[in-house]
Design a protein around this motif. Structure first.
Motif, PDB file in Angstrom:
ATOM      1  N   ALA A 242       0.824  -1.210   0.000  1.00 30.95           N
ATOM      2  CA  ALA A 242       0.000   0.000   0.000  1.00 30.95           C
ATOM      3  C   ALA A 242       0.855   1.256   0.000  1.00 30.95           C
ATOM      4  O   ALA A 242       0.351   2.358   0.256  1.00 30.95           O
ATOM      5  CB  ALA A 242      -0.921   0.003   1.223  1.00 30.95           C
ATOM      6  N   PRO A 261       2.171   2.593  -5.047  1.00 31.40           N
ATOM      7  CA  PRO A 261       1.502   1.495  -4.336  1.00 31.40           C
ATOM      8  C   PRO A 261       0.940   0.467  -5.302  1.00 31.40           C
ATOM      9  O   PRO A 261       0.480   0.803  -6.408  1.00 31.40           O
ATOM     10  CB  PRO A 261       0.381   2.201  -3.567  1.00 31.40           C
ATOM     11  N   ASP A 264      -4.409   0.272  -3.129  1.00 25.85           N
ATOM     12  CA  ASP A 264      -4.623   1.409  -2.228  1.00 25.85           C
ATOM     13  C   ASP A 264      -4.709   0.910  -0.786  1.00 25.85           C
ATOM     14  O   ASP A 264      -4.915  -0.287  -0.531  1.00 25.85           O
ATOM     15  CB  ASP A 264      -5.875   2.189  -2.617  1.00 25.85           C
ATOM     16  N   ARG A 265      -4.562   1.830   0.157  1.00 24.81           N
ATOM     17  CA  ARG A 265      -4.505   1.438   1.568  1.00 24.81           C
ATOM     18  C   ARG A 265      -5.797   0.773   2.032  1.00 24.81           C
ATOM     19  O   ARG A 265      -5.766  -0.192   2.797  1.00 24.81           O
ATOM     20  CB  ARG A 265      -4.194   2.661   2.437  1.00 24.81           C
ATOM     21  N   TRP A 268      -5.769  -2.809   0.885  1.00 26.24           N
ATOM     22  CA  TRP A 268      -4.781  -3.591   1.646  1.00 26.24           C
ATOM     23  C   TRP A 268      -5.293  -3.889   3.047  1.00 26.24           C
ATOM     24  O   TRP A 268      -5.172  -5.024   3.538  1.00 26.24           O
ATOM     25  CB  TRP A 268      -3.470  -2.816   1.719  1.00 26.24           C
TER      26      TRP A 268
END
Length: 322
Positions: A242, A261, A264-265, A268
């Motif tokens: 991420a 990345p 995306d966070r 993740w």
């Protein structure tokens, strides 16, 4: 008196497992020194790639868990001197014998427990515990060596933190999805990670994903078509997927990674939540092939103090069974 059951202690702090040149040279010099002194040899204790400074949590005989340097061969040497099995100690120098004050004190206690004191010698002459003056000097020298190790450790930690805060790769084996610099992406591998992340969120099992990767001929970071759920799980849980920088297990918020990345966070974190869900169904794995695997506890000196207790297992190294 001249010991006839002396222990030769050889130690190198940093060496590859298969590189024994340093300890082999030490053993040769120690045998020559023992012959010159007229000492007999009980055995040689070799601590290859063994730090006399770094500590870890170990379990003592009384069951207490404490921080100690992890040196099974040194502990066995102490035990042999204490029991009378060995009657002398010969090492390259004080620095090779101890860099932690507690280790030195353990040795001093054993040496002073006999009258006359158990003979201790070194090639450089720095390891001397024959009288109170020698003991005092040894304590001072080990304290200085310990401070030097602490200073080095702190500088290395500061350097790694600075690299992490700058968004630089901390080093180590090539992470799957990236070149050896840890920054340049390998797009085909990044696609594998992204697809597997989304599949896990959708409910796919790691085992089924591994079978698919093998069937498709996808190679791992070592260039082999070999995938197991544990390896794939570790790859999918990485913060770097991420674009996050981690230092000592903590995400450095506000630090931008120098790579794009892979996911995306939010994606993740959803994948991590799936993989870390305690209710997630898991299988016990294949049945043990060898009698006692995972059951018998290992009694080897290198395994006695391991936490949790080491159990016997069968592995391979260089194509050889171990």
């Amino acid at each position: 008196y001249k010991p006839q059951r002396a222990i030769l202690l050889c130690r190198i702090s940093d060496a590859d497992d298969d590189d024994t040149h340093g300890v082999d040279l030490q053993e040769k010099r120690l045998r020559e020194k023992a012959a010159a002194l007229g000492w007999g040899i009980l055995r040689v204790e070799v601590e290859n790639d063994t730090s006399a400074f770094k500590r870890r949590t170990v379990t003592l005989v009384d069951g207490s868990r404490v921080l100690r340097t992890y040196r099974p061969k040194f502990r066995r040497t102490i035990a042999s001197l204490m029991s009378g099995e060995a009657d002398g100690l010969l090492a390259l120098d004080l620095d090779r014998t101890a860099r932690d004050p507690r280790d030195l004190e353990d040795l001093i206690d054993v040496i002073e427990s006999r009258t006359p004191r158990i003979p201790v010698e070194s090639i450089t002459g720095s390891l001397r515990l024959a009288n109170d003056a020698d003991v005092t000097m040894a304590r001072v020298m080990v304290a200085i060596a310990n401070k030097s190790s602490r200073d080095t450790s702190r500088r290395v930690a500061d350097h790694r933190l600075a690299r992490a805060e700058a968004g630089l790769f901390g080093g180590g084996p090539r992470p799957y999805g990236f070149e050896s610099d840890g920054v340049t992406r390998i797009e085909d591998e990044c696609t594998v990670i992204a697809d597997a992340t989304k599949a896990v969120i959708a409910g796919a099992s790691l085992r089924s994903l591994c079978r698919q990767l093998i069937d498709d001929g996808v190679k791992n970071a070592r260039g082999k078509v070999a995938w197991i759920p544990e390896t794939l799980r570790g790859i999918l849980l990485r913060e770097r997927n991420a674009g996050l920088i981690v230092y000592r297990g903590e995400i450095l918020e506000g630090v931008d990674a120098p790579w794009k990345p892979i996911v995306d966070r939010e994606t993740w974190e959803a994948c991590c939540a799936k993989l870390n869900d305690p209710s997630r169904r898991s299988t016990p794995g294949p049945a043990p092939r060898w009698l006692g695997s995972g059951i018998y506890q290992c009694g080897h000196a290198d395994c006695i103090d391991v936490e949790p207790a080491a159990t016997m297992r069968v592995g391979t190294s260089g194509g050889r069974g171990r």
